[in-house]
Motif scaffolding. Sequence first.
Motif, mmCIF file in Angstrom:
data_model
loop_
_atom_site.group_PDB
_atom_site.id
_atom_site.type_symbol
_atom_site.label_atom_id
_atom_site.label_comp_id
_atom_site.label_asym_id
_atom_site.label_seq_id
_atom_site.Cartn_x
_atom_site.Cartn_y
_atom_site.Cartn_z
ATOM 1 N N LYS A 198 1.375 -1.325 0.268
ATOM 2 C CA LYS A 198 0.047 0.092 -0.184
ATOM 3 C C LYS A 198 0.629 0.882 -0.291
ATOM 4 C CE LYS A 198 -3.710 2.362 3.057
ATOM 5 N NZ LYS A 198 -4.049 2.365 4.119
ATOM 6 N N HIS A 199 2.416 1.436 0.287
ATOM 7 C CA HIS A 199 1.995 2.027 0.656
ATOM 8 C C HIS A 199 4.335 2.358 -0.006
ATOM 9 C CE1 HIS A 199 0.653 4.083 3.951
ATOM 10 N NE2 HIS A 199 0.315 2.895 4.628
ATOM 11 N N ASP A 214 -0.742 -9.106 -5.462
ATOM 12 C CA ASP A 214 -1.653 -10.236 -5.011
ATOM 13 C C ASP A 214 -0.193 -10.937 -3.631
ATOM 14 O OD1 ASP A 214 -2.679 -12.378 -4.066
ATOM 15 O OD2 ASP A 214 -3.637 -13.137 -5.819
ATOM 16 N N PRO A 215 -0.437 -11.002 -1.857
ATOM 17 C CA PRO A 215 0.459 -11.305 -1.217
ATOM 18 C C PRO A 215 0.531 -12.991 -1.261
ATOM 19 C CG PRO A 215 -1.053 -9.563 0.225
ATOM 20 C CD PRO A 215 -1.830 -10.213 -2.075
ATOM 21 N N LEU A 216 -0.444 -13.155 -1.075
ATOM 22 C CA LEU A 216 -0.701 -14.763 -1.482
ATOM 23 C C LEU A 216 0.260 -15.384 -2.547
ATOM 24 C CD1 LEU A 216 -1.704 -17.029 0.583
ATOM 25 C CD2 LEU A 216 -4.183 -16.792 -1.261
ATOM 26 N N GLU A 217 0.314 -14.415 -3.846
ATOM 27 C CA GLU A 217 0.900 -15.128 -5.644
ATOM 28 C C GLU A 217 2.515 -14.358 -4.620
ATOM 29 O OE1 GLU A 217 -1.399 -14.000 -9.064
ATOM 30 O OE2 GLU A 217 0.356 -12.820 -9.102
ATOM 31 N N ILE A 218 2.779 -13.363 -3.785
ATOM 32 C CA ILE A 218 4.137 -13.411 -3.991
ATOM 33 C C ILE A 218 4.343 -14.115 -2.798
ATOM 34 C CG2 ILE A 218 5.803 -11.718 -2.200
ATOM 35 C CD1 ILE A 218 3.436 -8.617 -3.288
ATOM 36 N N PRO A 260 4.361 10.641 8.890
ATOM 37 C CA PRO A 260 2.962 12.118 9.825
ATOM 38 C C PRO A 260 1.895 11.869 9.897
ATOM 39 C CG PRO A 260 5.685 12.701 9.408
ATOM 40 C CD PRO A 260 5.574 11.609 8.418
ATOM 41 N N PRO A 261 0.983 11.496 10.968
ATOM 42 C CA PRO A 261 -0.423 11.858 10.757
ATOM 43 C C PRO A 261 -0.332 12.798 10.394
ATOM 44 C CG PRO A 261 0.490 11.198 13.034
ATOM 45 C CD PRO A 261 1.946 11.323 12.211
ATOM 46 N N ALA A 262 0.118 14.044 10.459
ATOM 47 C CA ALA A 262 -1.052 15.245 10.007
ATOM 48 C C ALA A 262 -0.699 16.015 8.316
ATOM 49 C CB ALA A 262 -0.624 16.481 10.566
ATOM 50 N N ARG A 263 0.541 15.229 7.823
ATOM 51 C CA ARG A 263 0.609 14.996 6.287
ATOM 52 C C ARG A 263 0.072 14.177 6.160
ATOM 53 N NH1 ARG A 263 5.606 14.060 3.729
ATOM 54 N NH2 ARG A 263 5.985 14.994 1.866
ATOM 55 N N LYS A 264 -0.444 14.238 4.097
ATOM 56 C CA LYS A 264 -1.437 13.713 3.084
ATOM 57 C C LYS A 264 -0.390 13.543 2.569
ATOM 58 C CE LYS A 264 -5.120 12.187 5.648
ATOM 59 N NZ LYS A 264 -4.321 12.202 6.369
ATOM 60 N N LEU A 265 0.126 12.338 2.010
ATOM 61 C CA LEU A 265 1.295 11.754 0.954
ATOM 62 C C LEU A 265 0.903 10.660 0.261
ATOM 63 C CD1 LEU A 265 5.202 11.688 1.683
ATOM 64 C CD2 LEU A 265 3.514 13.296 0.399
ATOM 65 N N SER A 266 0.646 11.314 -1.361
ATOM 66 C CA SER A 266 0.616 9.746 -1.869
ATOM 67 C C SER A 266 2.552 8.959 -2.372
ATOM 68 C CB SER A 266 0.254 9.812 -3.671
ATOM 69 O OG SER A 266 1.375 10.828 -4.031
ATOM 70 N N ASN A 267 2.947 8.065 -1.180
ATOM 71 C CA ASN A 267 3.993 8.089 -0.316
ATOM 72 C C ASN A 267 4.749 6.880 -1.380
ATOM 73 O OD1 ASN A 267 2.243 7.308 1.051
ATOM 74 N ND2 ASN A 267 3.701 6.883 2.812
ATOM 75 N N SER A 268 4.769 6.740 -2.246
ATOM 76 C CA SER A 268 5.485 5.513 -2.759
ATOM 77 C C SER A 268 6.526 5.658 -3.267
ATOM 78 C CB SER A 268 4.711 5.175 -4.541
ATOM 79 O OG SER A 268 4.865 6.468 -5.668
ATOM 80 N N SER A 269 7.686 4.954 -3.031
ATOM 81 C CA SER A 269 9.055 5.166 -3.570
ATOM 82 C C SER A 269 9.254 4.631 -4.428
ATOM 83 C CB SER A 269 9.518 4.360 -2.362
ATOM 84 O OG SER A 269 9.577 3.034 -2.426
#
Length: 269
Positions: A198-199, A214-218, A260-269
């Motif tokens: 997700k992150h 899919d976790p199972l596939e992984i 951190p909670p206050a900040r909303k990011l689309s944080n894909s690395s």
Amino acid sequence: MRLLKTSEISKIIAKADIVAEVVEARAPLALKSGIVEGIARKFSRDYLLILNKCDLVPQNICREWVEYFASNRSINAICVSTVKKVGIKKLMQVFMDKLKKVDSLNVALFGLPKVGKSSLINALKKKDSAPTSPYPGSWGYTKGVTIYKVAPGIYIIDTPGYIPFDVKGLEVLIRSQPVELINNPVRAATELLKLVLKHNAKSIERAYTVRSSDPLEILMHIAIKRGWFYKKDGEPNIEEAARAVIRDYLDGKIRFYLTPPARKLSNSS
Ligand SMILES: Nc1nc2c(ncn2[C@@H]2O[C@H](COP(=O)(O)OP(=O)(O)OP(=O)(O)O)[C@@H](O)[C@H]2O)c(=O)[nH]1
Ligand SMILES: [Mg+2]
């Protein structure tokens, strides 16, 4: 291994000049206890939050966590990586500054299993004397409360085996017993993989060279790639793969971070 009780923690904190709680920079709030901080404040001890494994998190995110703790929680936090030797000098300086005010300095170190307490002591000492977790390793590899001298006049009290009762969820499930003994490793690893996907979806691809959501596939992919199959029916041994994923996560081999909670990011690395 015996679990430490909160009353024992109070006694240790009473004897300490600095209370340092180690969490991981990947998910500080999932590992932080309010109990340790609360007791430290009750005894008017300096409380320091150490965000370890910062090598697994982008630098700016580490900085944001430090700012978050300072401005939202009045907590002095510091980012370190015992692997990359980041922040170790700065941490030692905090101890040195405090040592100017006392004859000898006792630092009580707390943190859930596998956050890197022993690794931190070794990094401060610049040589290995605190046993770190090898695998096949068990939870609570470090036995019993031990005092380590890391510099002249500076003593660190390591407190393995303390799981504060206010810390709950997946992090506790995977840290509070040896990975071999986790009841349903597939369920735990699935939850872990979902969180990381997700992150930081790409970090799973990087770690296991599989592109899937899919976790199972992984897990199937890992089992097949490593040649793990159930004897009875020849199916891929996803339980073994699940344990491997949990161990990799604990050993700091999976890059992952929350913001951190206050900040909303689309944080894909
Ligand atoms: N990536 C990364 N991994 C780390 C870091 N510090 C520790 N680790 C790994 O995290 C795992 C746990 O480290 P330990 O130092 O044994 O943790 P601990 O808190 O002493 O664990 P217990 O003694 O079992 O309570 C080991 O596999 C370390 O190699 C770090 O800064 N970065
Ligand atoms: Mg240890």
